[in-house]
Design an enzyme around this catalytic site. Structure first.
Site, PDB file in Angstrom:
ATOM      1  N   ASP A   1      -3.184 -18.136   1.606  1.00  0.00           N
ATOM      2  CA  ASP A   1      -4.299 -18.809   0.952  1.00  0.00           C
ATOM      3  C   ASP A   1      -4.858 -19.924   1.822  1.00  0.00           C
ATOM      4  O   ASP A   1      -6.079 -20.131   1.898  1.00  0.00           O
ATOM      5  CB  ASP A   1      -3.895 -19.336  -0.425  1.00  0.00           C
TER       6      ASP A   1
ATOM      7  N   LYS B   1       3.312 -15.529   2.644  1.00  0.00           N
ATOM      8  CA  LYS B   1       3.349 -16.296   1.392  1.00  0.00           C
ATOM      9  C   LYS B   1       4.816 -16.589   1.085  1.00  0.00           C
ATOM     10  O   LYS B   1       5.349 -16.272   0.017  1.00  0.00           O
ATOM     11  CB  LYS B   1       2.680 -15.506   0.267  1.00  0.00           C
TER      12      LYS B   1
ATOM     13  N   ASP C   1      -5.652  -6.866   5.594  1.00  0.00           N
ATOM     14  CA  ASP C   1      -6.850  -6.203   5.096  1.00  0.00           C
ATOM     15  C   ASP C   1      -7.874  -7.227   4.624  1.00  0.00           C
ATOM     16  O   ASP C   1      -9.058  -7.184   4.979  1.00  0.00           O
ATOM     17  CB  ASP C   1      -6.451  -5.269   3.952  1.00  0.00           C
TER      18      ASP C   1
ATOM     19  N   TYR D   1       0.811  -1.210   0.000  1.00  0.00           N
ATOM     20  CA  TYR D   1       0.000   0.000   0.000  1.00  0.00           C
ATOM     21  C   TYR D   1       0.848   1.265   0.000  1.00  0.00           C
ATOM     22  O   TYR D   1       0.380   2.339  -0.392  1.00  0.00           O
ATOM     23  CB  TYR D   1      -0.930   0.024   1.211  1.00  0.00           C
TER      24      TYR D   1
ATOM     25  N   ASP E   1     -11.466  -8.795   6.879  1.00  0.00           N
ATOM     26  CA  ASP E   1     -12.815  -8.677   6.320  1.00  0.00           C
ATOM     27  C   ASP E   1     -13.490 -10.042   6.255  1.00  0.00           C
ATOM     28  O   ASP E   1     -14.698 -10.175   6.517  1.00  0.00           O
ATOM     29  CB  ASP E   1     -12.766  -8.060   4.925  1.00  0.00           C
TER      30      ASP E   1
END
Length: 365
Positions: A221, A189, A245, A142, A249
């Site tokens: 994942d 990851k 993020d 970001y 959610d």
């Protein structure tokens, strides 16, 4: 004690949910001998309309001078055509960076009375759901280098982390785990990304400093899958900006609705930033359908983490619990609710305020 709280109502449903939260803080102040000075400032689309900037210098200055910052939400389709650095979301990123709040605490707690609103099978959440996601907030993709080629046919965003950024975030993770069930899962990851390999190496090194904490690792994942397969296995999850993020959610829906999840963003010094994790939901703005409980619970986190007022935080949380136990719901969590038990935004705010005041002259725990 007198506290200065900078309030950023923002866009969409932001002003509505903030409006239902401030009276609760005032009631807590009256009951416990505190005084709250609320200073409202523009951010996001509202600020763009007023000054052309998503984060005016005056807003950032007011936040820095406060004891804590309470944010509603930012964004909306009317500003989507603006350049990336001028969109409402740029104001939020600038605020986080400007305050140095790098550790984002996002608890996913399912109230037992809302079990029917969880989309998972009952046996998967029969023992409850209580996990904490700690998201790195001021680094990673970001905030990395980004751009587009001159011909417009390619674009790039860069994921970059330093050991310092990773260590300070993981320290929050280890300490939070120590205060809970002593289990920390670092999500990355590392089988693909070099930045994730640095996260994992740093975590392994730090693990020797916290021998009482059970440290584990999981690819992002797989974590996304495990959150819906067996969410009870998690206690504290620590991860990067982008992964946090997305996963938070996902976790929010396990609790019944994203309208229930609060967050606290903390740094090493200065005021913290407290906000619901939901967006501005412009499609329901002004309709009375917005759930203010995530913002109300963010105010409880403000009291706990920002002002170190634990009893006051517990009083607000207990009032929310009481209202939910009585069967009152907003539309987003009304899966098995009778129509007469569904409240508007304003009605839910008043219900929690009433529960707070009747609990003990304004909210003693």
């Amino acid at each position: 004690m007198k506290y200065r709280i900078t309030v950023l109502p923002g866009d969409g449903i932001g002003p509505e949910v903030i409006e239902q939260t401030l009276p609760l803080l005032s009631a807590i102040g009256t009951a416990h001998g505190h005084s709250f000075d609320f200073v409202s400032m523009p951010i996001g689309g509202t600020a763009i309309d007023q000054s052309g900037l998503p984060l005016p210098p005056e807003t950032l200055a007011a936040c820095r001078e406060s004891d804590a910052v309470l944010l509603g939400a930012v964004g909306g389709p009317r500003w989507d055509t603006l350049a990336g650095n001028l969109r409402p979301e740029a104001g939020l990123l600038g605020l986080r960076a400007g305050l140095g709040v790098y550790a984002n605490l996002r608890p996913a707690l399912m109230f037992s009375c809302l079990a029917s609103a969880c989309p998972l099978r009952a046996e998967l959440v029969s023992k409850g759901l209580d996990l904490l996601i700690i998201r790195e907030l001021t680094g990673g993709i970001y905030f990395g280098e980004r751009g587009r080629s001159q011909d417009g046919q390619s674009a790039w965003d860069t994921e970059r982390y330093s050991v310092m950024e990773i260590r300070r975030l993981l320290q929050h993770g280890f300490l939070a785990a120590r205060a809970r069930k002593k289990r920390l899962c670092v999500v990355d990851k590392a089988n693909v990304l070099e930045s994730s390999r640095l996260w994992r190496e740093t975590a392994i090194t730090m693990g020797t400093e916290y021998p009482d904490i059970s440290l584990s690792f999981m690819y992002v994942d797989n974590c996304a899958m495990q959150l819906v397969r067996n969410p009870a296995q998690f206690d504290v999850i620590a991860t990067s900006n982008l992964f946090g993020d997305i996963l938070s959610d996902e976790a929010s829906m396990l609790t019944g609705s994203i309208g229930m999840l609060a967050s606290a963003s903390l740094g090493d010094s200065g005021p913290g930033l407290f906000e619901p994790i939901h967006g501005s939901a412009p499609d329901i703005a002004g309709s009375g359908k917005a759930n203010p409980l995530a913002t109300i619970l963010s105010a409880a986190m403000l009291l706990r983490h920002g002002l170190k007022l634990e009893a006051e935080a517990q009083a607000i949380e207990s009032a929310v619990q009481k209202v939910l136990d009585q069967g009152w719901r907003c539309a987003d969590i009304a899966s098995d609710c009778k129509p007469e038990k569904i409240l508007t935004t304003q009605e839910m705010g008043k219900a929690v305020l009433t529960a707070l005041q009747t609990a003990g002259s304004g909210g003693s725990a």
